[in-house]
Motif scaffolding. Structure first.
Motif, PDB file in Angstrom:
ATOM      1  N   PHE A  94      -6.737  -0.682  -7.409  1.00 48.14           N
ATOM      2  CA  PHE A  94      -7.638  -0.301  -6.323  1.00 48.14           C
ATOM      3  C   PHE A  94      -9.254  -0.436  -6.956  1.00 48.14           C
ATOM      4  O   PHE A  94      -9.999  -0.190  -6.178  1.00 48.14           O
ATOM      5  CB  PHE A  94      -7.767   1.124  -6.087  1.00 48.14           C
ATOM      6  CG  PHE A  94      -6.528   1.318  -4.781  1.00 48.14           C
ATOM      7  CD1 PHE A  94      -7.018   1.524  -3.455  1.00 48.14           C
ATOM      8  CD2 PHE A  94      -5.263   1.672  -5.233  1.00 48.14           C
ATOM      9  CE1 PHE A  94      -6.061   1.777  -2.656  1.00 48.14           C
ATOM     10  CE2 PHE A  94      -4.264   2.010  -4.673  1.00 48.14           C
ATOM     11  CZ  PHE A  94      -4.631   2.007  -3.205  1.00 48.14           C
ATOM     12  N   LEU A 103     -11.232  -2.294  -4.105  1.00 51.49           N
ATOM     13  CA  LEU A 103     -11.669  -1.489  -3.342  1.00 51.49           C
ATOM     14  C   LEU A 103     -12.760  -0.434  -3.696  1.00 51.49           C
ATOM     15  O   LEU A 103     -13.736  -0.321  -3.009  1.00 51.49           O
ATOM     16  CB  LEU A 103     -10.524  -0.610  -2.726  1.00 51.49           C
ATOM     17  CG  LEU A 103     -10.850   0.512  -1.757  1.00 51.49           C
ATOM     18  CD1 LEU A 103     -10.901  -0.126  -0.320  1.00 51.49           C
ATOM     19  CD2 LEU A 103      -9.825   1.584  -1.731  1.00 51.49           C
ATOM     20  N   CYS A 131      -6.948  -3.462   2.138  1.00 54.72           N
ATOM     21  CA  CYS A 131      -7.906  -2.788   1.385  1.00 54.72           C
ATOM     22  C   CYS A 131      -9.386  -3.251   2.342  1.00 54.72           C
ATOM     23  O   CYS A 131      -9.997  -2.246   2.640  1.00 54.72           O
ATOM     24  CB  CYS A 131      -8.132  -2.881  -0.256  1.00 54.72           C
ATOM     25  SG  CYS A 131      -6.976  -2.110  -0.932  1.00 54.72           S
TER      26      CYS A 131
END
Length: 245
Positions: free
Chosen positions: A5, A8, A53
């Motif tokens: 992630f 993101l 995302c």
């Protein structure tokens, strides 16, 4: 295997959003459920992790640049929520919101209820689903949700003039309607000026921007609800789409 992630997190920093481990876990579960259910029902054409995302998660919270969702008592309805964008994502990042997700397809409602349960989204503010058409629950005679919400949101649902007739009847006087549009947003708002006026709205903001670390153009449109909506609106199901104001 868990997804990375980092991109993101970097994108969200541009919105001054810091993400917790719990929220990352919720987004991971959400992504996996999205892929699993997408094989059974059509939820999204976007399935690659990085694309989801950017184009779903980050896009869903992009409105926070222009509106403060941190008000603990806010009630929000997501009209035509589909796979839960932006409503589910807003609930993840602002857990004290009271969110209602409205969609016309029962299979999507079943998916959303699964997401709510798996992500434990009901721990703080409430979140619930409603199955039906936008015109039905804000009808002036029988609309149990008419003018009950501080904020209505919609993303990628219809042309702006049609969206206004879907959303503004749900908003209390003093609240607002936030529309997520693409690069033609300004043009659509100009076309919808009559609809906005007839439905009790007033343009507050129309802002073009690009999603973080990309060249993807988006527009956020915020319409303040300055008058109660006339009892003539919304018109019967299907009319706003076929014959926009």
């Amino acid at each position: 295997m868990n997804n990375n992630f980092d991109n993101l997190v970097r994108d969200l920093e541009e919105y001054n959003i810091s993400i917790t481990d719990e929220q990352i876990d919720q987004l991971e579960k959400y992504y996996k459920l999205l892929l699993e259910w997408n094989e059974k029902i059509n939820l999204t054409a976007i399935t690659e992790f990085e694309d989801v995302c950017k184009l779903h998660f980050v896009d869903s919270v992009s409105s926070c640049q222009f509106f403060d969702f941190q008000n603990k008592s806010l009630s929000v309805i997501d009209i035509g929520t589909g796979a839960g964008f932006p409503g589910i994502v807003l609930k993840i990042f602002y857990p004290e919101l009271n969110v209602t997700l409205l969609d016309s397809l029962q299979k999507r409602i079943t998916f959303l209820n699964k997401v709510i349960d798996e992500l434990s989204l009901n721990k703080e503010g409430s979140i619930k689903t409603v199955h039906g058409r936008a015109e039905d629950f804000a009808d002036s005679k029988n609309g149990v949700l008419r003018e009950k919400f501080d904020v209505a949101v919609s993303r990628a649902v219809a042309r702006f003039s049609t969206l206004c007739e879907y959303d503004l009847p749900y908003v209390k006087k003093g609240g607002c309607f936030i529309a997520y549009k693409g690069d033609k947003g300004i043009e659509e708002v100009k076309e919808a000026k009559n609809a906005i006026f007839l439905l009790g709205g007033k343009i507050k903001l129309v802002e073009e921007f690009v999603l973080p670390n990309s060249d993807i153009k988006r527009t956020i449109c915020i319409i303040d609800k300055v008058q109660e909506t006339s009892s003539k609106y919304p018109r019967k199901a299907g009319t706003p789409q076929k014959n926009p104001l």
